[in-house]
Design a protein around this motif. Sequence first.
Motif, PDB file in Angstrom:
ATOM      1  N   UNK A 204       0.780  -1.237   0.000  1.00 25.25           N
ATOM      2  CA  UNK A 204       0.000   0.000   0.000  1.00 25.25           C
ATOM      3  C   UNK A 204       0.804   1.274   0.000  1.00 25.25           C
ATOM      4  N   UNK A 205       2.047   1.237   0.485  1.00 23.77           N
ATOM      5  CA  UNK A 205       2.855   2.453   0.524  1.00 23.77           C
ATOM      6  C   UNK A 205       3.166   2.975  -0.872  1.00 23.77           C
ATOM      7  N   UNK A 206       3.179   2.082  -1.845  1.00 20.26           N
ATOM      8  CA  UNK A 206       3.526   2.498  -3.198  1.00 20.26           C
ATOM      9  C   UNK A 206       2.415   3.305  -3.870  1.00 20.26           C
ATOM     10  N   UNK A 207       1.178   3.134  -3.415  1.00 18.41           N
ATOM     11  CA  UNK A 207       0.068   3.885  -4.002  1.00 18.41           C
ATOM     12  C   UNK A 207      -0.430   4.996  -3.087  1.00 18.41           C
ATOM     13  N   UNK A 250       1.861  -1.951   4.688  1.00 18.14           N
ATOM     14  CA  UNK A 250       2.989  -2.741   4.188  1.00 18.14           C
ATOM     15  C   UNK A 250       3.242  -4.013   4.994  1.00 18.14           C
ATOM     16  N   UNK A 251       2.538  -4.192   6.123  1.00 16.27           N
ATOM     17  CA  UNK A 251       2.734  -5.360   6.992  1.00 16.27           C
ATOM     18  C   UNK A 251       4.186  -5.503   7.425  1.00 16.27           C
ATOM     19  N   UNK A 252       4.842  -4.385   7.635  1.00 21.77           N
ATOM     20  CA  UNK A 252       6.208  -4.343   8.136  1.00 21.77           C
ATOM     21  C   UNK A 252       6.475  -2.933   8.642  1.00 21.77           C
ATOM     22  N   UNK A 253       7.490  -2.782   9.469  1.00 18.25           N
ATOM     23  CA  UNK A 253       7.808  -1.451   9.970  1.00 18.25           C
ATOM     24  C   UNK A 253       8.638  -0.689   8.935  1.00 18.25           C
ATOM     25  N   UNK A 254       8.667   0.636   9.033  1.00 14.90           N
ATOM     26  CA  UNK A 254       9.504   1.407   8.096  1.00 14.90           C
ATOM     27  C   UNK A 254      10.969   0.991   8.136  1.00 14.90           C
ATOM     28  N   UNK A 255      11.497   0.723   9.341  1.00 11.34           N
ATOM     29  CA  UNK A 255      12.908   0.382   9.447  1.00 11.34           C
ATOM     30  C   UNK A 255      13.205  -1.026   8.941  1.00 11.34           C
ATOM     31  N   UNK A 256      12.217  -1.905   8.969  1.00 10.33           N
ATOM     32  CA  UNK A 256      12.403  -3.222   8.352  1.00 10.33           C
ATOM     33  C   UNK A 256      12.564  -3.071   6.841  1.00 10.33           C
ATOM     34  N   UNK A 257      11.795  -2.161   6.266  1.00 11.40           N
ATOM     35  CA  UNK A 257      11.935  -1.891   4.830  1.00 11.40           C
ATOM     36  C   UNK A 257      13.314  -1.310   4.536  1.00 11.40           C
TER      37      UNK A 257
END
Length: 318
Positions: A204-207, A250-257
């Motif tokens: 979802x972060x991409x849209x 995104x089902x993950x944290x920003x820092x995991x990305x």
Amino acid sequence: MLDLLSDILTNLSMRGTLYFRTSFTKPWGVAVPSYENVARFHFAHRGSCLVRVKGVEEPVNVAQGDLIIIPHGTAHDLYCGHDPERTIMPLDTVLQASGFDGSGVLVYGGDEPLSETQLICGHFAFEPNAKHILMDRLPPLIHLENYGEVAGKWMEATLRVIGDEAGRKKMGGDLIALKMSEAILAQAVRSFIETGDTIRWGLGAFSDKNLHRALEAFHKAPSKTWTVEALATAAGMSRTSFAVSFQKKMSMTPMEYVTGWRMEMAKKTLQRPDTSLSDAAESAGYASDSAFARVFKKETGMTPARFRQLNRTNHSAY
């Protein structure tokens, strides 16, 4: 600087390959086996067919002008709909029966010439060691109806040129088709993102306009000192709302990305000759070699030295 999607696909070392054009007449069917580290595509240049992807309940009708991408190289059947259990044959069997030698047009099928289906087929290969959640989390198939028109006049013209060049015996035709078609995957992924169905797949972060802004800022300078606060500032959001929204979409944290992509940058550095552990650590934004090595092993399951050794062994095998 590359935009977000271009940066991701470029660093995955995407390359197009295995292009051919078909002339299938009813009844016909082809079982395409699974392949690792590839995204398959089929464009209906003329006519139509059904596509049944393994693990997907219903087959998809690919009409003239449609494009279908199978992002994970999953096994799938292409067929005309006539008695599929009897007409679908393994790809190797079809290639042998047709006498196709890798050049020209793949001609195969029954005796109904007015039912011809012309497909432009191929795949995009990725570096085996490279990965990104954008590609990992794409759905089993992406079906873009009337793709040439949806993607714009430029893409429609590109597809027509590919259709005219692929498999022909004109000098340079295959190379022209190959290079022009490398834009297809990027365009298809972009179209998928723009449909807004990304949250379902953990993308979802991409849209999302604000979250996308944060991702873009990070990808432009991945080795910079990034924190959740810094990413939230780039997104124009508060720290809390940014972190909650990112996790939800995104089902993950920003820092995991951030960590995941930095390790991909480190892998590329380690694959280059004459680079040190410090070079890899610096490319990933780490001042300490030991801290980098710990994170690298946690993310990849091996030390940087072991990764480099395996990579060199794999490349020497080709």
